[in-house]
Design an enzyme around this catalytic site. Structure first.
Site, PDB file in Angstrom:
ATOM      1  N   ASP A   8      26.308  30.619  -1.434  1.00 16.52           N
ATOM      2  CA  ASP A   8      25.435  31.163  -0.401  1.00 16.52           C
ATOM      3  C   ASP A   8      26.335  31.792   0.656  1.00 16.52           C
ATOM      4  O   ASP A   8      26.891  31.100   1.512  1.00 16.52           O
ATOM      5  CB  ASP A   8      24.567  30.050   0.183  1.00 16.52           C
ATOM      6  CG  ASP A   8      23.642  30.560   1.294  1.00 16.52           C
ATOM      7  OD1 ASP A   8      23.807  31.718   1.723  1.00 16.52           O
ATOM      8  OD2 ASP A   8      22.772  29.781   1.717  1.00 16.52           O
ATOM      9  N   LYS A  40      21.847  38.514   6.318  1.00 19.29           N
ATOM     10  CA  LYS A  40      22.419  38.832   7.638  1.00 19.29           C
ATOM     11  C   LYS A  40      23.110  40.207   7.702  1.00 19.29           C
ATOM     12  O   LYS A  40      22.425  41.204   7.809  1.00 19.29           O
ATOM     13  CB  LYS A  40      23.325  37.684   8.099  1.00 19.29           C
ATOM     14  CG  LYS A  40      22.510  36.380   8.256  1.00 19.29           C
ATOM     15  CD  LYS A  40      23.142  35.287   9.082  1.00 19.29           C
ATOM     16  CE  LYS A  40      22.110  34.238   9.428  1.00 19.29           C
ATOM     17  NZ  LYS A  40      22.123  33.033   8.631  1.00 19.29           N
ATOM     18  N   TYR A  52      23.401  24.752   5.051  1.00 16.38           N
ATOM     19  CA  TYR A  52      22.038  25.251   5.249  1.00 16.38           C
ATOM     20  C   TYR A  52      21.817  26.443   4.328  1.00 16.38           C
ATOM     21  O   TYR A  52      22.686  27.298   4.200  1.00 16.38           O
ATOM     22  CB  TYR A  52      21.845  25.686   6.704  1.00 16.38           C
ATOM     23  CG  TYR A  52      20.500  26.328   6.995  1.00 16.38           C
ATOM     24  CD1 TYR A  52      19.330  25.572   6.964  1.00 16.38           C
ATOM     25  CD2 TYR A  52      20.397  27.683   7.316  1.00 16.38           C
ATOM     26  CE1 TYR A  52      18.093  26.157   7.251  1.00 16.38           C
ATOM     27  CE2 TYR A  52      19.173  28.274   7.604  1.00 16.38           C
ATOM     28  CZ  TYR A  52      18.019  27.505   7.568  1.00 16.38           C
ATOM     29  OH  TYR A  52      16.806  28.086   7.844  1.00 16.38           O
TER      30      TYR A  52
HETATM   31  C1  LIG Z   1      20.958  32.388   7.802  1.00 11.98           C
HETATM   32  C2  LIG Z   1      21.209  31.710   6.535  1.00 11.98           C
HETATM   33  C3  LIG Z   1      20.224  31.570   5.549  1.00 11.98           C
HETATM   34  C4  LIG Z   1      18.790  31.981   5.769  1.00 11.98           C
HETATM   35  O1  LIG Z   1      18.652  33.354   5.984  1.00 11.98           O
HETATM   36  P1  LIG Z   1      17.314  33.870   6.713  1.00 11.98           P
HETATM   37  O2  LIG Z   1      17.480  35.363   6.716  1.00 11.98           O
HETATM   38  O3  LIG Z   1      17.315  33.253   8.073  1.00 11.98           O
HETATM   39  O4  LIG Z   1      16.165  33.436   5.893  1.00 11.98           O
HETATM   40  C5  LIG Z   1      20.576  31.008   4.337  1.00 11.98           C
HETATM   41  N1  LIG Z   1      21.831  30.604   4.098  1.00 11.98           N
HETATM   42  C6  LIG Z   1      22.797  30.719   5.021  1.00 11.98           C
HETATM   43  C7  LIG Z   1      24.186  30.269   4.682  1.00 11.98           C
HETATM   44  C8  LIG Z   1      22.525  31.265   6.270  1.00 11.98           C
HETATM   45  O5  LIG Z   1      23.491  31.343   7.183  1.00 11.98           O
END
Ligand SMILES: *Cc1c(COP(=O)(O)O)cnc(C)c1O
Length: 432
Positions: A242, A270, A147
């Protein structure tokens, strides 16, 4: 076990459904998969949460990862209050942006420069644009089960047929855009090699969660990530990690530090914002020189580098940067996970908790290391029962069996020992 009271939460939910789609401002919060009324949270402190009905929980959701120090950490709190006293936002550079960047860049050597944004999604979206702008190519490759936020070109799942051009996984994403995204299964080096070679002239980048933790916890073989790194370099394709969940979570330098494998562009979110909205992307100077105002890739933000959010990030990352912080996080988490797994094994429950660092995931597939999205048991009924049994005993997990749990600095060995007992009781309950 008497069910917890949800009277006030139910009233608030009735109201909120008239204001927001599904009553919430982010879908998973609606408790749709586990059923029942979502709990409206009143406050958090340390490892605990309190809802509007006065129920108290040990919190393993931790706002879905950002709160690695727990709720209301005194360093973060004081830092935010003193920044706030000077004003909320200026739309002009501040010293605090330099301080947070310095903290990160001095510890993470594979990036020279950063750009702060306001969410993980925004950071991923900007990193993809940078990869395309820098390379002059337009296709991207992602993996099934990873994701990357709700970025249009990444709301894409594998299509049918031999060549996996994606098809959009959300309404509102145009198919021609989804077609620019290729989707492959995780941990399959053979397919990966073939696809990279075939599309090397068109692929701007490959994006991966090096520790996929948004759809179960799909720990990859290090050899898969090494191949990916090697082949991207060989074929002139940028590699984007990511690390929105794994960055500052499994090590200060995230999965890149843990595995000793470095991307060309990294994305954070985060934890970086100490519970306030911050994201970031970074790379070597040569790549970052393409970002505006130095270069042609436009990207901007009214609240980017917001001083209050920066101050929260500075306080949080300063604490994470202490010696032994990550060893200690992992050791406490492992103790809990091992004890619960031993209990489950002794009772022959078809259940296991998978763990890395202070991230854990509850797998009901009966085998420990699931590495690709297809191997997840799609029947979440046992998780849903466990979720309810844990809520009734004062333990809060994110309301979906596909989501991971997090242990924070505030989860002391005593609190984790209590959580272990409650977990074992809840398991006995749902399997009895
Ligand atoms: C949480 C998350 C996102 C999205 O971040 P948001 O602050 O919710 O937009 C993207 N990539 C990963 C791996 C995530 O865990």
């Amino acid at each position: 076990m008497t069910p917890i009271k949800r009277t006030v939460s139910a009233e608030l939910f009735t109201k909120s459904k008239t204001y927001f789609p599904g009553g919430v401002n982010s879908p998973v919060r609606a408790f749709k998969s586990v059923g029942g009324t979502p709990l409206f949270i009143k406050k958090g402190d340390g490892a605990y949460l309190w809802d509007e009905d006065g129920n108290k929980f040990i919190d393993f959701c931790c706002s879905w990862g950002p709160l690695i120090l727990g709720h209301n950490n005194p360093n973060v709190y004081n830092s935010v209050i003193s920044a706030m006293a000077n004003g909320a936002s200026f739309g002009a550079p501040t010293r605090l942006e330099n301080q947070l960047a310095e903290l990160i860049l001095s510890r993470i050597s594979f990036i020279d420069k950063l750009r702060f944004v306001s969410s993980g999604t925004e950071a991923v979206m900007s990193a993809i644009r940078l990869a395309r702008g820098y390379s002059g190519k337009s296709k991207i490759l992602k993996f099934e089960g990873c994701y990357h936020g709700h970025v249009d070109s990444l709301m894409v799942k594998a299509g049918s047929g031999l060549v996996t051009f994606g098809t959009s996984s959300s309404a509102g994403v145009p198919e021609p855009l989804a077609c620019e995204t290729i989707v492959l299964p995780l941990n399959d080096t053979e397919k990966l090699r073939k696809t990279l070679v075939q599309f090397k002239e068109e692929l701007a980048c490959v994006i991966i969660e090096p520790i996929p933790a948004n759809n179960g916890l799909l720990l990859q073989d290090k050899s898969f990530l090494s191949c990916l790194r090697e082949w991207c370099s060989e074929l002139g394709i940028l590699l984007v990690f990511d690390e929105v969940i794994s960055g500052f979570r499994v090590a200060f330098g995230g999965a890149a530090e843990l595995y000793g494998i470095t991307p060309d562009i990294v994305v954070y979110g985060k934890i970086i914002g100490g519970g306030l909205p911050v994201g970031a992307y970074g790379a070597k100077s040569e790549i970052m020189s393409f970002v505006s105002p130095d270069g042609p890739v436009y990207q901007a933000g009214t609240l980017s580098g917001n001083p209050v959010a920066m101050s929260a990030g500075i306080a949080q990352l300063t604490t994470c940067n202490q010696p032994k912080f990550y060893e200690d996080q992992e050791a406490r988490t492992k103790t809990m996970v091992d004890l619960i797994n031993q209990h489950a094994a002794s009772k022959k429950y078809n259940f296991e908790i998978v763990q890395i660092g202070s991230i854990f995931w509850i797998s009901f597939a009966g085998k420990k290391r699931i590495q690709d999205a297809d191997a997840i048991n799609p029947d979440m009924s046992k998780f849903n029962e466990l979720h309810g049994a844990l809520l009734n005993r004062g333990v809060y997990l994110g309301p979906s069996g596909y989501e991971v749990g997090f242990v924070s600095f505030a989860h002391t060995p005593e609190i984790l020992s209590m959580a272990t007992s409650l977990f074992c009781e809840a398991l006995d309950d749902i399997y009895s």
